[in-house]
Design a protein around this motif. Sequence first.
Motif, short mmCIF file in Angstrom:
data_model
loop_
_atom_site.label_atom_id
_atom_site.label_comp_id
_atom_site.label_asym_id
_atom_site.label_seq_id
_atom_site.Cartn_x
_atom_site.Cartn_y
_atom_site.Cartn_z
N CYS A 47 0.83 -1.21 0.00
CA CYS A 47 0.00 0.00 0.00
C CYS A 47 0.86 1.27 0.00
CB CYS A 47 -0.95 0.00 1.19
SG CYS A 47 -2.29 -1.18 1.06
N SER A 48 1.95 1.25 0.74
CA SER A 48 2.86 2.41 0.74
C SER A 48 3.42 2.66 -0.64
CB SER A 48 4.01 2.19 1.73
OG SER A 48 3.52 2.16 3.05
N ASN A 49 3.80 1.60 -1.33
CA ASN A 49 4.28 1.75 -2.72
C ASN A 49 3.17 2.29 -3.61
OD1 ASN A 49 6.86 0.86 -2.14
ND2 ASN A 49 6.46 -1.24 -2.77
N ALA A 50 1.95 1.82 -3.40
CA ALA A 50 0.82 2.30 -4.20
C ALA A 50 0.58 3.79 -3.95
CB ALA A 50 -0.43 1.49 -3.89
N VAL A 55 -0.08 7.75 -7.98
CA VAL A 55 -0.87 8.95 -8.25
C VAL A 55 -0.15 9.80 -9.30
CG1 VAL A 55 -1.85 11.04 -7.25
CG2 VAL A 55 -1.80 8.96 -5.93
N THR A 56 -0.82 10.00 -10.44
CA THR A 56 -0.21 10.81 -11.50
C THR A 56 -1.01 12.07 -11.78
OG1 THR A 56 -1.43 9.66 -13.24
CG2 THR A 56 0.73 8.76 -12.64
N GLY A 57 -2.29 12.08 -11.45
CA GLY A 57 -3.11 13.25 -11.70
C GLY A 57 -3.82 13.26 -13.03
N ASP A 58 -3.50 12.30 -13.93
CA ASP A 58 -4.13 12.33 -15.25
C ASP A 58 -4.70 10.98 -15.68
OD1 ASP A 58 -1.78 10.96 -15.62
OD2 ASP A 58 -1.07 12.15 -17.30
N THR A 59 -4.96 10.09 -14.74
CA THR A 59 -5.46 8.75 -15.06
C THR A 59 -6.82 8.53 -14.41
OG1 THR A 59 -3.17 7.97 -15.07
CG2 THR A 59 -4.88 6.30 -14.95
#
Length: 142
Positions: A47-50, A55-59
Amino acid sequence: MKAVHLQIPADADYIDLVRNCLLGVATKLGFSYEDIEDMKVAVSEACSNAVLHGVTGDTAGDGVIDVAFESDAEGLAIRVVNYGVPFAHSDARKSASGIQGNHPSELRVGGLGIYLMEALMDEVQMNSDEQRTEVRLMKYRG
């Protein structure tokens, strides 16, 4: 196969909800205290890696992490899915190792989470494409 699904914001403040849900599911399935603690560490790393990489903001679907706890006669599979940029898991796995070095300045950055997941779980699988990254953690009964 029985499954419990959970969706959380891609924010570290919500990882404890995943750990608490895992505790409930694994306890209901009769896993030992030690196995549950191992699974909690592994799912926290996934979960920490996720949160960090998802998060990219455009997906579409960005900003959330989907978690599934799937049980069958063999054991418990935990799937953690994020919707960020693809993750080069094979490269990260090659660099994954335990803590080495006598001084903190000698420690490498990265790879420890994968090492922990693989050390604590019976199986770890990672799959990525342009739309999502999925980590599947498996703990067998007995």
